[in-house]
Enzyme design. Structure first.
Site, PDB file in Angstrom:
ATOM      1  N   GLY A  82       0.845  -1.188   0.000  1.00 60.87           N
ATOM      2  CA  GLY A  82       0.000   0.000   0.000  1.00 60.87           C
ATOM      3  C   GLY A  82       0.879   1.237   0.000  1.00 60.87           C
ATOM      4  O   GLY A  82       2.013   1.195   0.477  1.00 60.87           O
ATOM      5  N   GLN A 106       3.281   9.956   0.884  1.00 61.95           N
ATOM      6  CA  GLN A 106       4.563   9.268   0.981  1.00 61.95           C
ATOM      7  C   GLN A 106       5.482   9.526  -0.209  1.00 61.95           C
ATOM      8  O   GLN A 106       6.667   9.234  -0.155  1.00 61.95           O
ATOM      9  CB  GLN A 106       4.345   7.757   1.140  1.00 61.95           C
ATOM     10  CG  GLN A 106       3.697   7.394   2.471  1.00 61.95           C
ATOM     11  CD  GLN A 106       3.526   5.891   2.586  1.00 61.95           C
ATOM     12  OE1 GLN A 106       2.560   5.347   2.072  1.00 61.95           O
ATOM     13  NE2 GLN A 106       4.467   5.224   3.230  1.00 61.95           N
ATOM     14  N   CYS A 109       5.822   0.310   7.741  1.00 61.16           N
ATOM     15  CA  CYS A 109       5.493   1.407   6.844  1.00 61.16           C
ATOM     16  C   CYS A 109       6.736   1.760   6.040  1.00 61.16           C
ATOM     17  O   CYS A 109       7.831   1.826   6.592  1.00 61.16           O
ATOM     18  CB  CYS A 109       5.036   2.616   7.660  1.00 61.16           C
ATOM     19  SG  CYS A 109       4.629   4.053   6.662  1.00 61.16           S
ATOM     20  N   LEU A 110       6.569   1.970   4.745  1.00 63.05           N
ATOM     21  CA  LEU A 110       7.719   2.303   3.897  1.00 63.05           C
ATOM     22  C   LEU A 110       8.378   3.612   4.331  1.00 63.05           C
ATOM     23  O   LEU A 110       9.558   3.823   4.076  1.00 63.05           O
ATOM     24  CB  LEU A 110       7.281   2.403   2.431  1.00 63.05           C
ATOM     25  CG  LEU A 110       6.840   1.084   1.773  1.00 63.05           C
ATOM     26  CD1 LEU A 110       6.184   1.348   0.427  1.00 63.05           C
ATOM     27  CD2 LEU A 110       8.009   0.120   1.618  1.00 63.05           C
ATOM     28  N   HIS A 120      -4.652   1.948   7.052  1.00 63.67           N
ATOM     29  CA  HIS A 120      -3.292   2.463   7.257  1.00 63.67           C
ATOM     30  C   HIS A 120      -3.003   3.595   6.260  1.00 63.67           C
ATOM     31  O   HIS A 120      -2.492   4.652   6.644  1.00 63.67           O
ATOM     32  CB  HIS A 120      -2.286   1.303   7.090  1.00 63.67           C
ATOM     33  CG  HIS A 120      -0.843   1.702   7.156  1.00 63.67           C
ATOM     34  ND1 HIS A 120      -0.007   1.314   8.186  1.00 63.67           N
ATOM     35  CD2 HIS A 120      -0.070   2.441   6.313  1.00 63.67           C
ATOM     36  CE1 HIS A 120       1.213   1.821   7.963  1.00 63.67           C
ATOM     37  NE2 HIS A 120       1.206   2.491   6.836  1.00 63.67           N
ATOM     38  N   GLU A 121      -3.364   3.374   4.992  1.00 61.87           N
ATOM     39  CA  GLU A 121      -3.096   4.392   3.962  1.00 61.87           C
ATOM     40  C   GLU A 121      -4.004   5.610   4.133  1.00 61.87           C
ATOM     41  O   GLU A 121      -3.581   6.741   3.910  1.00 61.87           O
ATOM     42  CB  GLU A 121      -3.262   3.802   2.553  1.00 61.87           C
ATOM     43  CG  GLU A 121      -2.436   2.560   2.248  1.00 61.87           C
ATOM     44  CD  GLU A 121      -0.961   2.682   2.621  1.00 61.87           C
ATOM     45  OE1 GLU A 121      -0.424   3.794   2.618  1.00 61.87           O
ATOM     46  OE2 GLU A 121      -0.349   1.638   2.936  1.00 61.87           O
ATOM     47  N   HIS A 139      -2.532   7.914   6.472  1.00 61.50           N
ATOM     48  CA  HIS A 139      -1.496   8.753   5.847  1.00 61.50           C
ATOM     49  C   HIS A 139      -2.122  10.007   5.239  1.00 61.50           C
ATOM     50  O   HIS A 139      -1.577  11.104   5.360  1.00 61.50           O
ATOM     51  CB  HIS A 139      -0.779   7.990   4.723  1.00 61.50           C
ATOM     52  CG  HIS A 139       0.358   7.125   5.180  1.00 61.50           C
ATOM     53  ND1 HIS A 139       1.455   7.618   5.839  1.00 61.50           N
ATOM     54  CD2 HIS A 139       0.582   5.793   5.048  1.00 61.50           C
ATOM     55  CE1 HIS A 139       2.306   6.627   6.099  1.00 61.50           C
ATOM     56  NE2 HIS A 139       1.793   5.502   5.630  1.00 61.50           N
TER      57      HIS A 139
END
Ligand code: NI
Length: 194
Positions: free
Chosen positions: A46, A51, A95-96, A137-138, A141
């Site tokens: 995701g 990001q 998380c990236l 989660h996204e 963000h």
């Protein structure tokens, strides 16, 4: 195809609320394609526009490589809105933008989501399990919220040294990153998912 650098923890863009997308421009289509490429390249499942430094309410999800997501299609989700949610479950997340940190987070088990697809068509989606988790989660963000914000203050205190390292760019990733306060830089390594 373009791989975009991923903004690491400490960058202000990760704390900002992304803006509603009124219409999908050619630039937005390119952004969405690049987000898919960037997410796949980084082995993520995701990715939210914040990001990659864009404050637009756009996220992409692809859990088809995961056991729990077999047969599922990649999704580009614009202007997501949760209209119903139920249940609760805990799962370890990464998380990236926050490499090398994984912690358990409690989220809704099942969600009903309203969003626009790339043609700005209204879509309603019911999701549960891993798909619901990644979307939530996204979506966080897009509201400037990170998974670490869900942790207890004790956990946050314990993580502080690690987070400081990430802010300074003292972390290895396999993908190109943007370190807080620096325009761009590259490091190597592999891990993490969402
Ligand atoms: Ni994330």
């Amino acid at each position: 195809m373009a791989i975009l650098p991923i903004y690491l923890f400490g960058n202000e863009v990760l704390k900002k609320k992304a803006k509603h997308v009124a219409g999908v421009s050619n630039d937005d289509i390119k952004l969405i394609q690049d987000m898919f490429d960037t997410m796949h390249e980084a082995s993520g499942i995701g990715l939210a526009a914040n990001q990659v430094g864009e404050l637009k309410r756009i996220l992409v999800v692809d859990i088809s490589d995961m056991e729990a997501g077999k047969g599922s299609k990649p999704l580009a989700i614009i202007n997501p809105e949760i209209i119903d949610e139920e249940g609760e479950w805990e799962m370890e997340e990464g998380c990236l933008s926050i490499p090398e940190i994984r912690e358990k987070v409690t989220r809704s088990e099942k969600i009903t989501l309203k969003y626009n697809d790339v043609n700005m068509k209204k879509v309603e989606l019911e999701a549960d399990g891993l798909l619901a988790r990644v979307i939530l989660h996204e979506l966080d963000h897009l509201n400037g919220v990170l998974f670490t914000d869900h942790l207890t203050s004790t956990k946050k205190t314990l993580l502080r040294p690690k987070l400081k390292k990430i802010m300074k760019g003292h972390v290895e990733t396999q993908y190109e990153v943007v370190i807080a306060g620096e325009p761009k830089s590259k490091t190597k390594n592999k891990k993490i998912v969402l």
